[in-house]
Motif scaffolding. Structure first.
Motif, short mmCIF file in Angstrom:
data_model
loop_
_atom_site.label_atom_id
_atom_site.label_comp_id
_atom_site.label_asym_id
_atom_site.label_seq_id
_atom_site.Cartn_x
_atom_site.Cartn_y
_atom_site.Cartn_z
N THR A 55 0.81 -1.22 0.00
CA THR A 55 0.00 0.00 0.00
C THR A 55 0.85 1.27 0.00
O THR A 55 0.30 2.37 0.06
CB THR A 55 -0.93 0.01 1.23
OG1 THR A 55 -0.14 -0.11 2.43
CG2 THR A 55 -1.91 -1.15 1.16
N SER A 56 2.17 1.11 -0.07
CA SER A 56 3.06 2.28 -0.10
C SER A 56 4.39 1.82 -0.69
O SER A 56 4.62 0.64 -0.95
CB SER A 56 3.26 2.87 1.30
OG SER A 56 3.94 1.96 2.12
N PHE A 57 5.31 2.78 -0.88
CA PHE A 57 6.63 2.44 -1.39
C PHE A 57 7.35 1.48 -0.44
O PHE A 57 8.01 0.53 -0.87
CB PHE A 57 7.46 3.70 -1.59
CG PHE A 57 7.08 4.51 -2.79
CD1 PHE A 57 7.47 4.14 -4.06
CD2 PHE A 57 6.30 5.65 -2.66
CE1 PHE A 57 7.12 4.87 -5.18
CE2 PHE A 57 5.94 6.40 -3.76
CZ PHE A 57 6.35 6.01 -5.02
N ALA A 60 5.90 -2.15 -0.65
CA ALA A 60 5.68 -2.69 -1.99
C ALA A 60 6.08 -4.16 -2.05
O ALA A 60 7.11 -4.57 -1.50
CB ALA A 60 6.48 -1.89 -3.01
N TYR A 78 -4.26 2.24 -3.26
CA TYR A 78 -3.01 2.31 -4.01
C TYR A 78 -2.33 0.95 -3.89
O TYR A 78 -2.06 0.48 -2.79
CB TYR A 78 -2.09 3.40 -3.47
CG TYR A 78 -2.52 4.81 -3.81
CD1 TYR A 78 -2.11 5.41 -5.00
CD2 TYR A 78 -3.35 5.52 -2.94
CE1 TYR A 78 -2.50 6.69 -5.32
CE2 TYR A 78 -3.75 6.82 -3.27
CZ TYR A 78 -3.32 7.39 -4.45
OH TYR A 78 -3.72 8.66 -4.77
N TYR A 80 1.01 -1.33 -4.76
CA TYR A 80 2.43 -1.13 -5.06
C TYR A 80 3.12 -2.48 -5.22
O TYR A 80 2.90 -3.42 -4.45
CB TYR A 80 3.13 -0.36 -3.94
CG TYR A 80 2.81 1.12 -3.91
CD1 TYR A 80 3.67 2.04 -4.49
CD2 TYR A 80 1.66 1.59 -3.27
CE1 TYR A 80 3.39 3.40 -4.45
CE2 TYR A 80 1.38 2.95 -3.22
CZ TYR A 80 2.25 3.84 -3.81
OH TYR A 80 1.96 5.18 -3.76
N ARG A 117 12.68 7.11 -6.29
CA ARG A 117 11.26 7.50 -6.31
C ARG A 117 11.01 8.64 -7.29
O ARG A 117 10.15 9.49 -7.09
CB ARG A 117 10.76 7.87 -4.92
CG ARG A 117 10.86 6.72 -3.92
CD ARG A 117 10.23 7.06 -2.59
NE ARG A 117 10.43 5.98 -1.63
CZ ARG A 117 9.98 5.99 -0.38
NH1 ARG A 117 9.30 7.05 0.04
NH2 ARG A 117 10.19 4.97 0.43
N TYR A 164 9.53 0.75 -8.81
CA TYR A 164 8.24 0.61 -8.16
C TYR A 164 7.12 0.81 -9.17
O TYR A 164 7.21 1.69 -10.04
CB TYR A 164 8.08 1.63 -7.03
CG TYR A 164 9.05 1.44 -5.89
CD1 TYR A 164 8.76 0.58 -4.84
CD2 TYR A 164 10.27 2.12 -5.85
CE1 TYR A 164 9.63 0.40 -3.79
CE2 TYR A 164 11.15 1.95 -4.81
CZ TYR A 164 10.83 1.08 -3.77
OH TYR A 164 11.71 0.91 -2.74
N ARG A 166 2.99 1.55 -9.33
CA ARG A 166 1.81 1.96 -8.56
C ARG A 166 0.59 1.90 -9.46
O ARG A 166 0.57 2.49 -10.54
CB ARG A 166 1.97 3.37 -7.99
CG ARG A 166 0.79 3.79 -7.09
CD ARG A 166 0.99 5.19 -6.55
NE ARG A 166 0.85 6.20 -7.59
CZ ARG A 166 1.02 7.51 -7.39
NH1 ARG A 166 1.38 7.94 -6.18
NH2 ARG A 166 0.88 8.36 -8.38
N THR A 168 -3.59 2.50 -9.52
CA THR A 168 -4.68 3.14 -8.79
C THR A 168 -5.72 3.67 -9.75
O THR A 168 -5.47 3.81 -10.96
CB THR A 168 -4.15 4.29 -7.92
OG1 THR A 168 -5.20 4.79 -7.09
CG2 THR A 168 -3.64 5.43 -8.79
#
Length: 279
Positions: A55-57, A60, A78, A80, A117, A164, A166, A168
């Motif tokens: 749900t985040s970096f 992931a 989100y 990841y 990032r 990464y 993502r 969404t």
């Protein structure tokens, strides 16, 4: 990668020795060049593919290239994933979102970020798509630029390391927010080869968390600290070797053979022997 073709007439003009030397050099070099143009789709490892997404970096889910990961979630979440990419590779990210039977128009988007990032632009592919009401699924794709072994500090070029993904939905309505969805993600890479080689390499790949998590005991000062454990099957490349060196050597040998052949064809028959006067 462009493959240089040498005609049989040109080799014949250089003589049998030159043709044999060129054939021995071109033979082993052409086969890898052709093989490198195919994407790597063979599964790596013996474990099962991931069935969840972060749900985040920081959370992931790590995946390997050539494997299909799945996840379940809700519209508005989100999702990841992370994967490794090495120099000379051109990653292609493909995502499929399975939607419920009843929904309004939904717009989904897949974004790719590097180890720093930084959002990476897609060369081509449907990065954003809108699913009409009642559509069962929507497919997204993003073909990144070729990963470079080295780049200027101010540039935004893709570099070796962790990437990464993502996934969404954008601008959801209140009626669709929270609806259950399913996602599939797959990453494949084409090996571009020496055409994308540069003179330089990073000291370390851009793998995040170097100073965050230790891979060994706390009292072990020699333990390497990494947050991401994924890497290419054959390890991170050093960046200095590419098939460009092979083709450079082939060009040098052919140029030398051409020079020898040209000299042989154009040299004179030798100076006439001196004949004394009155002889």
């Amino acid at each position: 990668m462009r493959i240089t073709r040498v005609s049989s007439r040109a080799l014949a003009a250089l003589g049998p020795t030159a043709a044999l030397a060129a054939g021995l050099l071109l033979g082993p070099a052409v086969a890898p060049a052709v093989a490198d143009s195919t994407p790597s789709a063979s599964p790596s490892g013996d474990g099962s593919a991931p069935t969840e997404a972060g749900t985040s970096f920081r959370t992931a889910t790590e995946i390997d290239q050539g494997r299909t990961a799945t996840a379940s979630g809700s519209a508005g979440d989100y999702l990841y994933w992370s994967f490794p990419a090495d120099s000379g590779q051109r990653p292609t990210v493909k995502a499929t979102v399975k939607l419920p039977k009843s929904h309004t128009a939904q717009t989904w988007q897949v974004d790719v970020y590097d180890g720093l990032r930084r959002r990476q632009a897609c060369q081509y592919g449907a990065q954003t798509r809108t699913a009409a009401p009642g559509t069962a699924s929507v497919e997204l794709a993003c073909v990144l630029r070729t990963v470079r072994a080295w780049s200027e500090p101010w540039a935004n070029d893709p570099l070796p390391g962790t990437y990464y993904v993502r996934l969404t939905a954008l601008g959801l309505t209140a009626a669709d927010l929270g609806l259950p969805v399913g996602a599939e993600l797959r990453v494949d890479s084409a090996d571009i080869g020496g055409s994308a080689a540069v003179d330089g390499s990073l000291a370390q790949p851009l793998v995040p968390g170097i100073a965050v998590t230790s891979g060994g005991k706390k009292d072990d000062s020699s333990a390497s600290a990494v947050l991401s454990s994924t890497e290419p099957d054959d390890g991170w490349s050093s960046g200095w070797w590419s098939d460009r060196w092979v083709w450079t050597a082939i060009g040098a040998v052919l140029a030398a053979l051409a020079g020898i052949g040209g000299y042989t064809l154009t040299r004179g028959q030798g100076r006439p022997r001196h004949v004394p006067p009155g002889a």
